[in-house]
Design a protein around this motif. Structure first.
Motif, PDB file in Angstrom:
ATOM      1  N   MET A   1     -13.181  39.469  12.381  1.00 14.54           N
ATOM      2  CA  MET A   1     -12.755  38.733  11.201  1.00 14.54           C
ATOM      3  C   MET A   1     -13.956  38.013  10.606  1.00 14.54           C
ATOM      4  O   MET A   1     -14.736  37.402  11.319  1.00 14.54           O
ATOM      5  N   GLN A   2     -14.083  38.034   9.304  1.00  8.97           N
ATOM      6  CA  GLN A   2     -15.143  37.302   8.626  1.00  8.97           C
ATOM      7  C   GLN A   2     -14.852  35.802   8.722  1.00  8.97           C
ATOM      8  O   GLN A   2     -13.742  35.383   9.008  1.00  8.97           O
ATOM      9  N   GLU A   3     -15.860  35.001   8.444  1.00 11.26           N
ATOM     10  CA  GLU A   3     -15.690  33.556   8.461  1.00 11.26           C
ATOM     11  C   GLU A   3     -14.601  33.157   7.470  1.00 11.26           C
ATOM     12  O   GLU A   3     -14.574  33.613   6.331  1.00 11.26           O
ATOM     13  N   CYS A   4     -13.704  32.285   7.905  1.00  9.73           N
ATOM     14  CA  CYS A   4     -12.567  31.874   7.084  1.00  9.73           C
ATOM     15  C   CYS A   4     -12.625  30.363   6.879  1.00  9.73           C
ATOM     16  O   CYS A   4     -12.584  29.603   7.849  1.00  9.73           O
ATOM     17  N   ASP A   5     -12.709  29.938   5.615  1.00 10.76           N
ATOM     18  CA  ASP A   5     -12.768  28.510   5.303  1.00 10.76           C
ATOM     19  C   ASP A   5     -11.539  27.766   5.813  1.00 10.76           C
ATOM     20  O   ASP A   5     -11.649  26.643   6.305  1.00 10.76           O
ATOM     21  N   PHE A   6     -10.355  28.373   5.695  1.00  8.19           N
ATOM     22  CA  PHE A   6      -9.147  27.682   6.123  1.00  8.19           C
ATOM     23  C   PHE A   6      -9.060  27.598   7.648  1.00  8.19           C
ATOM     24  O   PHE A   6      -8.535  26.624   8.180  1.00  8.19           O
ATOM     25  N   CYS A   7      -9.584  28.595   8.355  1.00 13.42           N
ATOM     26  CA  CYS A   7      -9.643  28.501   9.821  1.00 13.42           C
ATOM     27  C   CYS A   7     -10.534  27.333  10.225  1.00 13.42           C
ATOM     28  O   CYS A   7     -10.207  26.585  11.157  1.00 13.42           O
ATOM     29  N   ALA A   8     -11.658  27.171   9.522  1.00 12.26           N
ATOM     30  CA  ALA A   8     -12.568  26.066   9.817  1.00 12.26           C
ATOM     31  C   ALA A   8     -11.899  24.720   9.562  1.00 12.26           C
ATOM     32  O   ALA A   8     -12.042  23.778  10.350  1.00 12.26           O
ATOM     33  N   ILE A   9     -11.144  24.617   8.486  1.00  9.95           N
ATOM     34  CA  ILE A   9     -10.414  23.381   8.200  1.00  9.95           C
ATOM     35  C   ILE A   9      -9.365  23.144   9.278  1.00  9.95           C
ATOM     36  O   ILE A   9      -9.235  22.042   9.811  1.00  9.95           O
ATOM     37  N   GLY A  10      -8.621  24.188   9.636  1.00  5.84           N
ATOM     38  CA  GLY A  10      -7.579  24.067  10.658  1.00  5.84           C
ATOM     39  C   GLY A  10      -8.125  23.658  12.013  1.00  5.84           C
ATOM     40  O   GLY A  10      -7.462  22.964  12.787  1.00  5.84           O
ATOM     41  N   ALA A  11      -9.357  24.064  12.306  1.00  9.24           N
ATOM     42  CA  ALA A  11      -9.992  23.727  13.581  1.00  9.24           C
ATOM     43  C   ALA A  11     -10.720  22.382  13.525  1.00  9.24           C
ATOM     44  O   ALA A  11     -11.302  21.955  14.524  1.00  9.24           O
ATOM     45  N   GLY A  12     -10.704  21.749  12.370  1.00  5.05           N
ATOM     46  CA  GLY A  12     -11.395  20.472  12.231  1.00  5.05           C
ATOM     47  C   GLY A  12     -12.904  20.612  12.108  1.00  5.05           C
ATOM     48  O   GLY A  12     -13.644  19.644  12.283  1.00  5.05           O
ATOM     49  N   GLU A  13     -13.368  21.814  11.786  1.00  7.31           N
ATOM     50  CA  GLU A  13     -14.810  22.082  11.691  1.00  7.31           C
ATOM     51  C   GLU A  13     -15.333  22.021  10.256  1.00  7.31           C
ATOM     52  O   GLU A  13     -16.533  22.137  10.039  1.00  7.31           O
ATOM     53  N   ALA A  14     -14.454  21.866   9.294  1.00  5.47           N
ATOM     54  CA  ALA A  14     -14.840  21.752   7.889  1.00  5.47           C
ATOM     55  C   ALA A  14     -14.075  20.571   7.291  1.00  5.47           C
ATOM     56  O   ALA A  14     -12.943  20.292   7.705  1.00  5.47           O
ATOM     57  N   PRO A  15     -14.674  19.893   6.338  1.00  7.31           N
ATOM     58  CA  PRO A  15     -14.022  18.717   5.774  1.00  7.31           C
ATOM     59  C   PRO A  15     -12.818  19.072   4.905  1.00  7.31           C
ATOM     60  O   PRO A  15     -12.804  20.097   4.232  1.00  7.31           O
ATOM     61  N   ALA A  16     -11.830  18.220   4.964  1.00  6.20           N
ATOM     62  CA  ALA A  16     -10.639  18.332   4.117  1.00  6.20           C
ATOM     63  C   ALA A  16      -9.906  17.003   4.170  1.00  6.20           C
ATOM     64  O   ALA A  16     -10.005  16.274   5.162  1.00  6.20           O
ATOM     65  N   ILE A  17      -9.182  16.710   3.116  1.00  9.59           N
ATOM     66  CA  ILE A  17      -8.314  15.533   3.123  1.00  9.59           C
ATOM     67  C   ILE A  17      -6.981  15.988   3.692  1.00  9.59           C
ATOM     68  O   ILE A  17      -6.150  16.573   2.994  1.00  9.59           O
ATOM     69  N   VAL A  18      -6.812  15.760   4.977  1.00  9.68           N
ATOM     70  CA  VAL A  18      -5.607  16.182   5.697  1.00  9.68           C
ATOM     71  C   VAL A  18      -4.531  15.119   5.525  1.00  9.68           C
ATOM     72  O   VAL A  18      -4.786  13.931   5.708  1.00  9.68           O
ATOM     73  N   VAL A  19      -3.324  15.563   5.160  1.00 11.01           N
ATOM     74  CA  VAL A  19      -2.210  14.625   5.001  1.00 11.01           C
ATOM     75  C   VAL A  19      -1.187  14.737   6.120  1.00 11.01           C
ATOM     76  O   VAL A  19      -0.374  13.833   6.314  1.00 11.01           O
ATOM     77  N   TRP A  20      -1.223  15.844   6.859  1.00 10.46           N
ATOM     78  CA  TRP A  20      -0.267  16.031   7.962  1.00 10.46           C
ATOM     79  C   TRP A  20      -0.709  17.216   8.797  1.00 10.46           C
ATOM     80  O   TRP A  20      -1.282  18.175   8.285  1.00 10.46           O
ATOM     81  N   GLU A  21      -0.411  17.156  10.098  1.00 11.55           N
ATOM     82  CA  GLU A  21      -0.608  18.324  10.953  1.00 11.55           C
ATOM     83  C   GLU A  21       0.237  18.198  12.199  1.00 11.55           C
ATOM     84  O   GLU A  21       0.662  17.119  12.599  1.00 11.55           O
ATOM     85  N   ASP A  22       0.495  19.351  12.798  1.00 11.76           N
ATOM     86  CA  ASP A  22       1.092  19.422  14.123  1.00 11.76           C
ATOM     87  C   ASP A  22       0.289  20.453  14.907  1.00 11.76           C
ATOM     88  O   ASP A  22      -0.807  20.822  14.509  1.00 11.76           O
TER      89      ASP A  22
END
Length: 142
Positions: A1-22
């Motif tokens: 799989m190529q690098e995925c921006d959303f995978c990085a966000i989901g793993a906490g490896e890329a910045p994002a304004i997170v409002v909720w997670e489980d």
């Protein structure tokens, strides 16, 4: 799989304004929101699109969308809300990691209509397409 921006966000490896997670899903604001409160909900595990999701992941993502949508509604009091998923390039999917857009809406907002004007289908076309879909949804098919 190529690098995925959303995978990085989901793993906490890329910045994002997170409002909720489980454990399975994450909700965050996109870099270029359409309106105030526009939120993306993703499964943390990578799936290219909605049709790759196994049923348990579909259920989990749907529950996450409902939870985040209720929070947006309580926080922002919009007049309505769109839930949008684009699957495939023809449907304008630009990030190939399944994601759902929750878009709070206000009467007269800048987002505008999401449906173009349409022409009615001929009755025989409707019947033929309905038959084709029913065949594919036959309980004997996966």
């Amino acid at each position: 799989m190529q690098e995925c921006d959303f995978c990085a966000i989901g793993a906490g490896e890329a910045p994002a304004i997170v409002v909720w997670e489980d454990e399975e899903n994450l909700a965050f604001f996109p870099r270029r929101p359409a309106v105030v409160g526009h939120t993306l909900i993703i499964p943390k595990q990578h799936y290219d699109d909605l049709f790759e999701l196994p049923d348990p992941a579909v259920a989990s993502l749907t529950q996450a969308v409902a939870r985040v949508g209720r929070g947006l509604r309580r926080a922002l009091s919009p007049d309505g809300m769109n839930l949008i998923n684009s699957t495939g390039k023809a449907a304008t999917q630009s990030v190939f990691h399944v994601h759902m857009h929750l878009v709070p809406r206000w009467t007269g907002d800048r987002f505008g209509d999401i449906w173009p004007p349409s022409e009615p289908w001929a009755g025989e076309v409707k019947a033929e397409v309905a038959d084709m879909v029913r065949q594919e949804l036959n309980p004997s098919r996966p």
